[in-house]
Design an enzyme around this catalytic site. Structure first.
Site, PDB file in Angstrom:
ATOM      1  N   LYS A  92     -21.633   1.285 -20.812  1.00  0.00           N
ATOM      2  CA  LYS A  92     -22.407   1.206 -22.061  1.00  0.00           C
ATOM      3  C   LYS A  92     -21.927   2.195 -23.122  1.00  0.00           C
ATOM      4  O   LYS A  92     -20.897   1.997 -23.752  1.00  0.00           O
ATOM      5  CB  LYS A  92     -23.898   1.361 -21.740  1.00  0.00           C
ATOM      6  CG  LYS A  92     -24.420   0.188 -20.859  1.00  0.00           C
ATOM      7  CD  LYS A  92     -25.886   0.321 -20.545  1.00  0.00           C
ATOM      8  CE  LYS A  92     -26.307  -0.644 -19.459  1.00  0.00           C
ATOM      9  NZ  LYS A  92     -26.572  -1.992 -19.953  1.00  0.00           N
ATOM     10  N   ASP A  98     -26.048   6.353 -10.653  1.00  0.00           N
ATOM     11  CA  ASP A  98     -25.602   5.271 -11.533  1.00  0.00           C
ATOM     12  C   ASP A  98     -26.118   5.592 -12.946  1.00  0.00           C
ATOM     13  O   ASP A  98     -27.259   5.303 -13.270  1.00  0.00           O
ATOM     14  CB  ASP A  98     -26.132   3.929 -11.025  1.00  0.00           C
ATOM     15  CG  ASP A  98     -25.730   2.801 -11.952  1.00  0.00           C
ATOM     16  OD1 ASP A  98     -26.060   1.637 -11.647  1.00  0.00           O
ATOM     17  OD2 ASP A  98     -25.108   3.068 -13.000  1.00  0.00           O
ATOM     18  N   TYR A 108     -31.109  -1.583 -10.595  1.00  0.00           N
ATOM     19  CA  TYR A 108     -30.050  -2.590 -10.753  1.00  0.00           C
ATOM     20  C   TYR A 108     -28.741  -1.853 -10.972  1.00  0.00           C
ATOM     21  O   TYR A 108     -28.691  -0.887 -11.744  1.00  0.00           O
ATOM     22  CB  TYR A 108     -30.357  -3.490 -11.959  1.00  0.00           C
ATOM     23  CG  TYR A 108     -29.265  -4.485 -12.323  1.00  0.00           C
ATOM     24  CD1 TYR A 108     -28.529  -4.333 -13.507  1.00  0.00           C
ATOM     25  CD2 TYR A 108     -28.972  -5.575 -11.503  1.00  0.00           C
ATOM     26  CE1 TYR A 108     -27.538  -5.239 -13.854  1.00  0.00           C
ATOM     27  CE2 TYR A 108     -27.987  -6.496 -11.852  1.00  0.00           C
ATOM     28  CZ  TYR A 108     -27.269  -6.328 -13.025  1.00  0.00           C
ATOM     29  OH  TYR A 108     -26.292  -7.238 -13.358  1.00  0.00           O
TER      30      TYR A 108
HETATM   31  P1  KE4 Z   1     -22.454  -4.160 -16.609  1.00  0.00           P
HETATM   32  O1  KE4 Z   1     -21.606  -4.761 -15.488  1.00  0.00           O
HETATM   33  O2  KE4 Z   1     -23.472  -5.118 -17.169  1.00  0.00           O
HETATM   34  O3  KE4 Z   1     -21.610  -3.462 -17.676  1.00  0.00           O
HETATM   35  O4  KE4 Z   1     -23.279  -2.929 -15.960  1.00  0.00           O
HETATM   36  C1  KE4 Z   1     -24.113  -3.198 -14.843  1.00  0.00           C
HETATM   37  C2  KE4 Z   1     -25.173  -2.110 -14.770  1.00  0.00           C
HETATM   38  C3  KE4 Z   1     -25.014  -1.098 -13.827  1.00  0.00           C
HETATM   39  N1  KE4 Z   1     -25.924  -0.094 -13.722  1.00  0.00           N
HETATM   40  C4  KE4 Z   1     -26.997  -0.042 -14.548  1.00  0.00           C
HETATM   41  C5  KE4 Z   1     -27.966   1.095 -14.399  1.00  0.00           C
HETATM   42  C6  KE4 Z   1     -27.197  -1.052 -15.535  1.00  0.00           C
HETATM   43  O5  KE4 Z   1     -28.293  -0.983 -16.347  1.00  0.00           O
HETATM   44  C7  KE4 Z   1     -26.277  -2.099 -15.647  1.00  0.00           C
HETATM   45  C8  KE4 Z   1     -26.446  -3.224 -16.654  1.00  0.00           C
HETATM   46  N2  KE4 Z   1     -27.697  -3.236 -17.349  1.00  0.00           N
HETATM   47  C9  KE4 Z   1     -28.137  -4.509 -17.887  1.00  0.00           C
HETATM   48  C10 KE4 Z   1     -29.477  -4.300 -18.615  1.00  0.00           C
HETATM   49  N3  KE4 Z   1     -30.528  -4.034 -17.746  1.00  0.00           N
HETATM   50  C11 KE4 Z   1     -27.116  -5.117 -18.793  1.00  0.00           C
HETATM   51  C12 KE4 Z   1     -27.590  -6.338 -19.541  1.00  0.00           C
HETATM   52  C13 KE4 Z   1     -27.025  -7.593 -18.971  1.00  0.00           C
HETATM   53  O6  KE4 Z   1     -26.961  -7.723 -17.730  1.00  0.00           O
HETATM   54  O7  KE4 Z   1     -26.671  -8.460 -19.793  1.00  0.00           O
END
Ligand code: KE4
Length: 432
Positions: free
Chosen positions: A269, A241, A146
């Site tokens: 994060k 990523d 993801y």
């Molecule tokens: P954000 O746009 O949520 O800051 O980041 C997206 C993203 C990009 N790449 C990786 C590897 C990620 O894990 C994420 C976001 N992770 C999720 C949890 N699996 C965030 C939690 C959520 O979507 O509320």
């Protein structure tokens, strides 16, 4: 003794009238485990407390950012100090320069970096850089990974693996999804097949260098090295990523751990210390295409926001000057994993644990999970029962099988040992 959740129940009911699904991000809605999500009132150290006063050891940590635990004094003081100087100026600041310096010092392959406000913005921008720099359009991602909610990433393999992607969500234009190809994680030949089927058309390969989003899946070193060699040979931009792994698995993230350097890295994060920060960066020849240095447009009102920079700098500076934290986090990760694995082996439970350092997943399957195919065999219902058995005993795990848990520096050895015993006991309860 089941915990009361009256206030969370009430807030969830009310919120659903005004906010889609009652939450501002789907992962929080407890959809995968059922029941009412806990509305959190406050947090400190390794603990969070919900609106009904129930306390939990927090192994979500805001889905990764809170590596030092909640309310770390260095971060709180930095935010308070900056708030008194102003929340946002929409102008360059020394804080952003210092953040760029520190990111470039800590992340081996990053020589130039642009701040944004989320991981999604970082990954969307990184593939735009790859397309702008190569003049090519196709992007290869991996099933089970993801990368945020950008159109290009909401794409799954079409009927045949080599076919162009299809949208996984309504609202994603077929054309956007079609520019994405889906390969199989830990399977270099699946990538070679896609590149051979689309000669000279692939701009980028993007992956989680340790996956968190299908649960924790570890790459083989040969897989990463093979991707590096393939991308170098074919002039394809290799993007790690590291939104989840960055500054968590090592000061320099997974690329430091495996010694494999991508062309671009995306971050999020941990970099924000709990405030909204994302970043993308890497080779200067690639980053120089980004406006206003170059023609590729990308912008953001709150990119590099001083308050967020203050929080992120405080967290990164602490990690950078206390590097023993990473070995301590790894040791805590081992305690949890060993306790669960030995109970599962002892009793013959179809459960496996995969982790790197302080991020890990208890998979309810007897398979070793190396790609989405194996992850998909998990007994997600039994995982849900295990999740609730632990929540009712004050342990707050990610509310879905296909996520990773996170241990923070604030979790004491006693916290982790108690959690390990409860996790093992919880297996007995759900397999009884
Ligand atoms: P954000 O746009 O949520 O800051 O980041 C997206 C993203 C990009 N790449 C990786 C590897 C990620 O894990 C994420 C976001 N992770 C999720 C949890 N699996 C965030 C939690 C959520 O979507 O509320």
């Amino acid at each position: 003794m089941p915990l009361t959740s009256h206030r969370s129940d009430e807030l969830f009911r009310l919120s659903q009238e005004l906010i889609p699904g009652g939450v501002n991000s789907p992962a929080r809605a407890f959809k995968a485990v059922g029941g009412t999500p806990r509305f959190i009132a406050r947090a400190q150290g390794p603990m969070i407390w919900d609106e009904d006063g129930n306390g939990y050891l927090d192994y979500i940590g805001s889905w990764g950012p809170m590596i030092l635990g909640h309310g770390h004094p260095a971060i709180v003081e930095a935010v308070q100090r900056q708030a008194a100087l102003g929340m946002s100026y929409g102008a360059p600041t020394e804080l952003e320069f210092r953040m760029a310096q520190l990111v470039c010092a800590m992340v081996p392959s990053v020589e130039q970096v642009r701040m944004v406000s989320s991981g999604t913005e970082a990954t969307m921008s990184a593939i735009r850089v790859a397309r702008a720099a190569t003049g090519r359009e196709l992007v290869i991602k991996f099933e089970g990974c993801y990368h945020g909610h950008g159109d290009a990433f909401l794409s799954k393999a079409g009927s045949g693996m080599a076919t162009l992607g299809e949208p996984t969500s309504p609202g994603v234009p077929r054309g956007a999804a079609a520019c994405t190809l889906n390969a199989r994680y830990n399977d270099l030949s699946s990538v070679q097949g896609l590149v051979a089927a689309h000669p000279g058309e692939v701009a980028a390969v993007i992956l989680e260098p340790v996956v968190g989003n299908m649960g924790c899946v570890v790459p083989t070193r040969e897989f990463l090295a093979g991707l590096r060699e393939l991308c170098t040979r074919e002039g394809i931009v290799l993007i790690f990523d590291e939104v989840m792994t960055g500054f968590r698995l090592a000061p320099g993230g997974a690329q430091e751990l495996f010694g494999i350097h991508p062309d671009l890295t995306t971050l999020g994060k941990v970099i924000g210390g709990g405030l909204p920060v994302g970043a993308y960066g890497g080779r200067p020849d690639l980053m120089q295409v980004v406006s206003p240095a170059g023609p590729m447009y990308q912008a953001g009102t709150l990119s590099g926001n001083p308050l967020a920079m203050a929080a992120g700098l405080a967290q990164l500076e602490h990690l950078n000057s206390h590097r023993d934290i990473f070995a301590a986090l790894d040791a805590k990760g081992a305690v949890l994993a060993d306790a669960v694995l030995s109970r599962a082996k002892e009793r013959g439970y179809p459960v496996t644990v995969q982790r790197v350092g302080s991020m890990g997943t208890v998979f309810f399957t007897d398979k070793q999970v190396s790609s989405w195919d194996e992850a998909a065999t998990c007994d997600t219902k039994r995982f849900g029962r295990w999740f609730w058995w632990l929540l009712e005993r004050g342990v707050y795990l990610p509310c879905a099988q296909y996520e990773a848990y996170f241990i923070s520096a604030a979790h004491t050895s006693e916290d982790v040992s108690r959690t390990a015993s409860l996790m093992a006991e919880g297996l007995d309860a759900v397999f009884a």
